[in-house]
Write a protein that holds these residues in place. Structure first.
Motif, PDB file in Angstrom:
ATOM      1  N   PHE A 150       0.840  -1.194   0.000  1.00  0.00           N
ATOM      2  CA  PHE A 150       0.000   0.000   0.000  1.00  0.00           C
ATOM      3  C   PHE A 150       0.872   1.239   0.000  1.00  0.00           C
ATOM      4  O   PHE A 150       1.735   1.397   0.858  1.00  0.00           O
ATOM      5  N   PRO A 152       0.240   5.327  -0.013  1.00  0.00           N
ATOM      6  CA  PRO A 152      -0.834   6.310   0.030  1.00  0.00           C
ATOM      7  C   PRO A 152      -0.841   7.163  -1.236  1.00  0.00           C
ATOM      8  O   PRO A 152       0.199   7.403  -1.822  1.00  0.00           O
ATOM      9  N   PRO A 154      -2.279   6.971  -4.827  1.00  0.00           N
ATOM     10  CA  PRO A 154      -3.043   6.423  -5.947  1.00  0.00           C
ATOM     11  C   PRO A 154      -4.079   5.395  -5.495  1.00  0.00           C
ATOM     12  O   PRO A 154      -3.852   4.641  -4.546  1.00  0.00           O
ATOM     13  N   GLU A 155      -5.186   5.379  -6.214  1.00  0.00           N
ATOM     14  CA  GLU A 155      -6.253   4.409  -5.911  1.00  0.00           C
ATOM     15  C   GLU A 155      -5.799   3.023  -6.387  1.00  0.00           C
ATOM     16  O   GLU A 155      -5.261   2.892  -7.497  1.00  0.00           O
ATOM     17  N   THR A 156      -5.980   1.983  -5.548  1.00  0.00           N
ATOM     18  CA  THR A 156      -5.523   0.641  -5.921  1.00  0.00           C
ATOM     19  C   THR A 156      -6.529  -0.049  -6.842  1.00  0.00           C
ATOM     20  O   THR A 156      -7.729  -0.034  -6.584  1.00  0.00           O
ATOM     21  N   ILE A 157      -6.006  -0.628  -7.923  1.00  0.00           N
ATOM     22  CA  ILE A 157      -6.835  -1.519  -8.768  1.00  0.00           C
ATOM     23  C   ILE A 157      -6.411  -2.940  -8.422  1.00  0.00           C
ATOM     24  O   ILE A 157      -5.226  -3.282  -8.496  1.00  0.00           O
ATOM     25  N   ALA A 171     -11.853   0.277 -15.875  1.00  0.00           N
ATOM     26  CA  ALA A 171     -11.257   0.913 -14.690  1.00  0.00           C
ATOM     27  C   ALA A 171     -10.307   2.060 -15.038  1.00  0.00           C
ATOM     28  O   ALA A 171      -9.881   2.800 -14.156  1.00  0.00           O
ATOM     29  N   ASP A 176      -5.509   8.949 -16.741  1.00  0.00           N
ATOM     30  CA  ASP A 176      -4.847   8.196 -15.660  1.00  0.00           C
ATOM     31  C   ASP A 176      -3.359   7.963 -15.941  1.00  0.00           C
ATOM     32  O   ASP A 176      -2.985   7.584 -17.060  1.00  0.00           O
ATOM     33  N   VAL A 178      -0.774   5.324 -14.377  1.00  0.00           N
ATOM     34  CA  VAL A 178      -0.921   4.125 -13.539  1.00  0.00           C
ATOM     35  C   VAL A 178       0.448   3.575 -13.133  1.00  0.00           C
ATOM     36  O   VAL A 178       1.319   3.361 -13.990  1.00  0.00           O
ATOM     37  N   CYS A 264       1.002   9.515 -10.003  1.00  0.00           N
ATOM     38  CA  CYS A 264       0.116   8.393 -10.413  1.00  0.00           C
ATOM     39  C   CYS A 264      -1.265   8.540  -9.781  1.00  0.00           C
ATOM     40  O   CYS A 264      -1.390   8.848  -8.595  1.00  0.00           O
ATOM     41  N   THR A 265      -2.283   8.275 -10.597  1.00  0.00           N
ATOM     42  CA  THR A 265      -3.659   8.323 -10.084  1.00  0.00           C
ATOM     43  C   THR A 265      -4.117   6.942  -9.627  1.00  0.00           C
ATOM     44  O   THR A 265      -5.013   6.828  -8.796  1.00  0.00           O
ATOM     45  N   LYS A 266      -3.531   5.892 -10.212  1.00  0.00           N
ATOM     46  CA  LYS A 266      -3.933   4.520  -9.858  1.00  0.00           C
ATOM     47  C   LYS A 266      -2.694   3.640  -9.702  1.00  0.00           C
ATOM     48  O   LYS A 266      -1.641   3.945 -10.281  1.00  0.00           O
TER      49      LYS A 266
END
Ligand code: FAD
Length: 344
Positions: A150, A152, A154-157, A171, A176, A178, A264-266
């Motif tokens: 993890f 903090p 970017p959103e996790t895919i 997704a 994005d 990534v 990074c966004t994701k």
């Protein structure tokens, strides 16, 4: 029960089949899984291109007498594929589901989660959501989950989304950037599929050089850790060749890591797998399995991706064997030991 198998993935299916082949009365075999839909292979990885040849899948099905594969009502699509080629894992799920349904009719199958194991009276009390089962011996084939990191920001895919091209397309947006962590088979697949989406940019954070499997006459160098087939070709062309315009690579310990990650966004973590939580074992504080025999405790054994066999290559590398044929092969080797080590 004399034997109970916990888990209905490819390893659990093989374990039930091989117990019957070894002469255990199917009426004395219990089998527990919440879904009986071919484990994670069926539920999460069916859209993943496999990295082993179809020939090894055929061997898995034909090797176990109890599978009664010869009595299948029709040939499966998998059997129409060149045995020297690889295939989407969904083609393997179809025959595995047929074998599951066939074996379920022979043994005591319970659609449940095993919650707790308790050693007593020379056997194992298996606590289920509803009631419990007593079994002299238990085989754990509970599978593994993708390792979770993890960072903090970017959103996790989830890896199961990232490894399904349809879900991945949904997704990802065109703005994005990534982050993809890892350099294994799964990570390279994710990179290749991401670049087929409208993604703005992909940054691959990695730790070590790519490793390639080498097919030799009698064995495969880096069989369990090296890239094969599609991912090997893709990686040689793009990662170790010329990077595609939207792809950047960076060592995970690069001083610019934090700054790059902040763009990074994701994020997708493809950094290996770890054993799924065991049903609770009250008597033991530490539980280790012997990676050469799969023995965990008297009458308690492990198989599958959660308990892979540690095997030395002819050159002395220790690798952990994962794959359908390998599970079957391990059972050939280990089950005779397990039967001698079993609870009386
Ligand atoms: C990217 C990728 C590529 C792959 N490519 C190949 C390939 O080319 N060739 C190949 O042979 N294999 C391939 N595999 C599949 C590989 O063999 C998997 O490791 C396989 O799914 C593991 O099987 P398993 O039975 O050990 O675990 P799983 O498939 O995870 O099954 C475990 C089962 O146990 C159940 N369970 C867990 N805990 C409990 C509990 N407490 N009570 C009851 N049930 C429980 C789970 O619900 C699940 O159904 C690939 C996998 C991935 C991810």
């Amino acid at each position: 029960m004399e034997w109970t198998v916990i888990g209905g993935g490819p390893a659990g299916i093989a374990a039930v089949g091989k117990l019957i082949d070894a002469g255990v009365d199917p009426a004395k075999i219990g089998w527990i899984d919440p879904h009986f839909q071919v484990g994670d292979l069926g539920k999460k990885w069916s859209q993943v291109p496999g990295n082993t040849k179809v020939e090894l899948f055929n061997r898995y099905f034909e090797h176990c007498q109890a599978f009664a594969f010869k009595s299948r009502p029709k040939k499966f699509k998998m059997e129409e594929i060149d045995p020297n080629e690889t295939c989407l894992l969904q083609y393997v799920v179809e025959p595995l589901q047929w074998v599951t349904d066939h074996l379920r009719k022979k043994v005591h199958a319970k659609e449940e989660m095993a919650l707790e194991l308790f050693l007593e009276k020379g056997g194992w009390e298996i606590k289920l959501q509803k009631g419990s089962i007593f079994s002299k011996n238990v085989i754990l084939a509970i599978g593994s989950d993708p390792k979770a990191l993890f960072h903090p920001g970017p959103e996790t895919i989830g890896l199961e989304v990232a490894l399904d091209p349809n879900k991945l397309q949904k997704a990802i947006q065109s703005n994005d950037t990534v982050a993809v962590f890892g350099s294994s088979h799964s990570a390279v697949l994710v990179l290749a599929k991401l670049l087929e989406t409208p993604v703005k940019k992909v940054i691959n954070f990695y730790r070590s050089p790519i490793r390639y499997a080498v097919h030799l006459k009698d064995w495969i160098l880096y069989d369990d850790t090296g890239l094969k087939g599609f991912t090997a070709q893709w990686s040689k062309k793009y990662l170790d060749g010329e990077l595609p315009p939207r792809l950047e690579r960076m060592l995970a310990n690069d001083p610019a890591f934090e700054e790059s990650l902040s763009t990074c966004t994701k994020a997708i973590y493809a950094v290996g797998f770890e054993r799924r939580k065991l049903p609770i074992l009250k008597q033991y504080e530490h539980l280790h399995y012997d990676d050469k025999t799969g023995i965990i405790a008297p009458g308690l054994f492990g198989i599958g991706i959660a308990f892979p066999r540690g095997k030395f290559s002819p050159l002395g590398h220790l690798e952990y064997s994962v794959g359908l044929w390998k599970f079957m092969d391990q059972l050939n080797l280990m089950l005779p030991f397990w039967q001698k080590y079993a609870n009386a």
